[in-house]
Design an enzyme around this catalytic site. Sequence first.
Site, PDB file in Angstrom:
ATOM      1  N   GLY A  46       0.780  -1.108   0.190  1.00 47.96           N
ATOM      2  CA  GLY A  46       0.084  -0.129  -0.124  1.00 47.96           C
ATOM      3  C   GLY A  46       0.673   1.243  -0.017  1.00 47.96           C
ATOM      4  N   GLN A  51       3.028   9.904   1.435  1.00 43.51           N
ATOM      5  CA  GLN A  51       4.356   9.305   1.224  1.00 43.51           C
ATOM      6  C   GLN A  51       5.007   9.565   0.078  1.00 43.51           C
ATOM      7  OE1 GLN A  51       2.420   5.348   2.152  1.00 43.51           O
ATOM      8  NE2 GLN A  51       4.494   4.943   3.153  1.00 43.51           N
ATOM      9  N   CYS A  88       6.057  -0.031   7.244  1.00 44.22           N
ATOM     10  CA  CYS A  88       5.971   0.810   6.404  1.00 44.22           C
ATOM     11  C   CYS A  88       6.959   1.468   5.361  1.00 44.22           C
ATOM     12  CB  CYS A  88       5.422   2.102   7.386  1.00 44.22           C
ATOM     13  SG  CYS A  88       4.629   3.858   6.333  1.00 44.22           S
ATOM     14  N   HIS A 130      -4.118   1.068   7.469  1.00 36.83           N
ATOM     15  CA  HIS A 130      -2.924   1.634   7.508  1.00 36.83           C
ATOM     16  C   HIS A 130      -2.901   2.801   6.549  1.00 36.83           C
ATOM     17  CE1 HIS A 130       1.682   1.408   7.558  1.00 36.83           C
ATOM     18  NE2 HIS A 130       1.435   2.361   6.743  1.00 36.83           N
ATOM     19  N   GLU A 131      -3.301   2.705   5.459  1.00 35.65           N
ATOM     20  CA  GLU A 131      -3.173   3.979   4.498  1.00 35.65           C
ATOM     21  C   GLU A 131      -4.238   5.196   4.724  1.00 35.65           C
ATOM     22  OE1 GLU A 131      -0.700   3.668   2.682  1.00 35.65           O
ATOM     23  OE2 GLU A 131      -0.444   1.390   2.964  1.00 35.65           O
ATOM     24  N   HIS A 134      -2.543   7.330   7.064  1.00 36.88           N
ATOM     25  CA  HIS A 134      -1.654   8.214   6.519  1.00 36.88           C
ATOM     26  C   HIS A 134      -2.377   9.487   6.137  1.00 36.88           C
ATOM     27  CE1 HIS A 134       2.439   6.240   6.088  1.00 36.88           C
ATOM     28  NE2 HIS A 134       1.910   5.127   5.770  1.00 36.88           N
TER      29      HIS A 134
HETATM   30 NI    NI Z   1       2.694   3.397   5.702  1.00 33.87          NI
END
Ligand code: NI
Length: 154
Positions: A46, A51, A88, A130-131, A134
């Site tokens: 992902g 990011q 990550c 998780h994404e 972010h």
């Molecule tokens: Ni991550």
Amino acid sequence: MAVYRIVEVGDPVLKEKARRVPRITPNVLKLLDNMADTMYEAKGVGLAAPQVGVSKRIAVVDVGHGLVELINPVIVHKEGMETDVEGCLSIPGLKGEVPRYVKVKVRALNREGKEVEYEGEGLLARAFQHEIDHLDGILFTDKAQNLTKIKRGF
Ligand code: NI
């Protein structure tokens, strides 16, 4: 094909709340394509736009069952809890045990601007959470119960 540089922990963009995407433009489509290339190149499951230094609510996920593109994703249903190990791409060398919902339903726009829903369980549900974290400036290290150093490339 273009691969972006992945931003690492310490960069303030990772702690920002990303902005909603008001409409799907050619730039948004290009970002989605390049984010997928970047995720596959890095062998991640992902990747969220912050990011790659872009503070927009966009993420891509592929846990091995095909690419899922998420624009303005929201979790609309969640069930159960389990703790498992995650890492990550923006925090190389660290893994930690993170509690997550076992099943989630995510509502998002697809690249045509149509509202779609995805159901995920296990790893896919974990990747969605998780994404989406972010996009709110939350890293797995903020939620991990313990952290372990790992060798790069493991
Ligand atoms: Ni991550």
